[in-house]
Scaffold this motif. Sequence first.
Motif, PDB file in Angstrom:
ATOM      1  N   VAL A  65       9.346   5.078 -10.823  1.00  0.00           N
ATOM      2  CA  VAL A  65       9.051   3.648 -10.899  1.00  0.00           C
ATOM      3  C   VAL A  65       7.528   3.510 -10.898  1.00  0.00           C
ATOM      4  CG1 VAL A  65      11.165   2.951  -9.717  1.00  0.00           C
ATOM      5  CG2 VAL A  65       9.098   3.321  -8.390  1.00  0.00           C
ATOM      6  N   ILE A  66       7.072   2.418 -11.475  1.00  0.00           N
ATOM      7  CA  ILE A  66       5.629   2.222 -11.593  1.00  0.00           C
ATOM      8  C   ILE A  66       5.071   1.744 -10.258  1.00  0.00           C
ATOM      9  CG2 ILE A  66       3.831   0.948 -12.856  1.00  0.00           C
ATOM     10  CD1 ILE A  66       5.483   3.078 -14.452  1.00  0.00           C
ATOM     11  N   PHE A  67       4.183   2.523  -9.689  1.00  0.00           N
ATOM     12  CA  PHE A  67       3.521   2.137  -8.449  1.00  0.00           C
ATOM     13  C   PHE A  67       2.330   1.220  -8.785  1.00  0.00           C
ATOM     14  CE2 PHE A  67       4.682   5.608  -5.089  1.00  0.00           C
ATOM     15  CZ  PHE A  67       6.024   5.424  -5.363  1.00  0.00           C
ATOM     16  N   PRO A 126       0.993  12.871  -1.541  1.00  0.00           N
ATOM     17  CA  PRO A 126       2.398  12.496  -1.800  1.00  0.00           C
ATOM     18  C   PRO A 126       3.297  12.710  -0.589  1.00  0.00           C
ATOM     19  CG  PRO A 126       1.765  14.460  -3.072  1.00  0.00           C
ATOM     20  CD  PRO A 126       0.518  13.946  -2.436  1.00  0.00           C
ATOM     21  N   ALA A 127       2.888  13.593   0.323  1.00  0.00           N
ATOM     22  CA  ALA A 127       3.736  13.868   1.489  1.00  0.00           C
ATOM     23  C   ALA A 127       3.901  12.611   2.347  1.00  0.00           C
ATOM     24  CB  ALA A 127       3.131  15.001   2.317  1.00  0.00           C
ATOM     25  N   ASP A 152       0.825  -1.219   0.000  1.00  0.00           N
ATOM     26  CA  ASP A 152       0.000   0.000   0.000  1.00  0.00           C
ATOM     27  C   ASP A 152       0.857   1.266   0.000  1.00  0.00           C
ATOM     28  OD1 ASP A 152      -2.183  -1.528  -0.034  1.00  0.00           O
ATOM     29  OD2 ASP A 152      -2.753  -1.222   2.072  1.00  0.00           O
ATOM     30  N   GLU A 153       2.089   1.139   0.503  1.00  0.00           N
ATOM     31  CA  GLU A 153       2.960   2.323   0.537  1.00  0.00           C
ATOM     32  C   GLU A 153       3.413   2.719  -0.864  1.00  0.00           C
ATOM     33  OE1 GLU A 153       5.910   2.865   3.376  1.00  0.00           O
ATOM     34  OE2 GLU A 153       4.859   1.769   4.943  1.00  0.00           O
ATOM     35  N   PHE A 154       3.234   1.794  -1.807  1.00  0.00           N
ATOM     36  CA  PHE A 154       3.653   2.076  -3.189  1.00  0.00           C
ATOM     37  C   PHE A 154       2.419   2.054  -4.101  1.00  0.00           C
ATOM     38  CE2 PHE A 154       7.103   0.265  -0.803  1.00  0.00           C
ATOM     39  CZ  PHE A 154       8.150   1.127  -1.079  1.00  0.00           C
ATOM     40  N   ASN A 169       7.554   8.935   4.898  1.00  0.00           N
ATOM     41  CA  ASN A 169       7.981   7.570   5.225  1.00  0.00           C
ATOM     42  C   ASN A 169       9.390   7.293   4.704  1.00  0.00           C
ATOM     43  OD1 ASN A 169       5.630   6.901   6.520  1.00  0.00           O
ATOM     44  ND2 ASN A 169       4.663   5.986   4.716  1.00  0.00           N
ATOM     45  N   ARG A 170       9.646   7.745   3.487  1.00  0.00           N
ATOM     46  CA  ARG A 170      10.970   7.506   2.889  1.00  0.00           C
ATOM     47  C   ARG A 170      12.054   8.224   3.695  1.00  0.00           C
ATOM     48  NH1 ARG A 170      12.549   6.904  -3.363  1.00  0.00           N
ATOM     49  NH2 ARG A 170      14.495   8.051  -3.458  1.00  0.00           N
TER      50      ARG A 170
END
Length: 264
Positions: free
Chosen positions: A175-177, A69-70, A58-60, A75-76
């Motif tokens: 990258v493709i989410f 987006p925040a 779910d994070e991606f 998290n990152r």
Amino acid sequence: MISATEVKIGMEKEIRTMARMLLDARHAVVFTGAGVSVESGIPDFRSSGGIWERFDPDEFDYGAFRADPAVYWKNRCEGRHAGALDIFQAKPNPAHKAIAWLQQEGRIITVITQNIDNLHQEAGSTDVVELHGNARWVRCQECGRRMPSRDADLQARAGQIPPLCSCGGILKPDVIFFGEMLPQRAMQRAMAEAMYCDMMVVVGSSLVVYPAANIPAIAAEHARLCIVNLDPTPLDAVAGVVIHDRAGEVLPAVVEAIREMSRD
Ligand code: NAD
């Protein structure tokens, strides 16, 4: 440089057949998946210890990223994706190097990859079609500009969350989410290669992740197929050569066989 590898015992015939097919091919292409990078220390998708045992998909999720987006960038920044970002430290393994050698020698024309780790390029491959993007880059959601991901990480660590492009647009990893469309140009290019090639070598892919898995399925309709994968795949039955072993051992052995046959 590829280290000399002994042809794997019990697989000499398959390895030599694959080498002969590559020597005879008019237009051979390679299709790779997460398995080609496992020997570089990057876990694959589904095997035990794989990425989704450690991360919440779910994070991606693309919808979640668009909505806020925040959350992703916070998290990152807080190190929640630390394991996923290990790919920045990974180095190409003998399988990537063997593929790059085959490409430099003209035996392989194009590398089509589902991977996002940039290791084919680091090994020296040039024509690489990336179906799922590349984690070394971020892309502006407004103007489409691509820039190194470290620029976005620097911004985020300095407190600019989400990081922004100079046009003011929000930056997203390139990258493709989950739930996101595959890049159209890469998909079209891969389809064209699948239709035009007369040989496809599949390396390290379970061939169950769609739509990417359509690419070898299209090639299998008219071209010769070789599969190098630890586990069985849905296309094993239609492949000319199937080798269930480690790509980092099999591919250098194929390179050795080609060198030997070219000397004969
Ligand atoms: P997958 O995890 O579904 O399948 C990987 C396959 O590789 C498995 O069938 C396994 O048997 C095989 N394998 C594992 N180690 C191997 C080795 N040393 N030699 C040969 N085969 C080996 O991977 P997929 O088919 O690529 O689909 C997964 C998705 O996950 C892709 O969309 C990809 O973008 C993404 N992903 C990418 C990376 C990366 O960039 N390195 C890593 C994990 C996941």
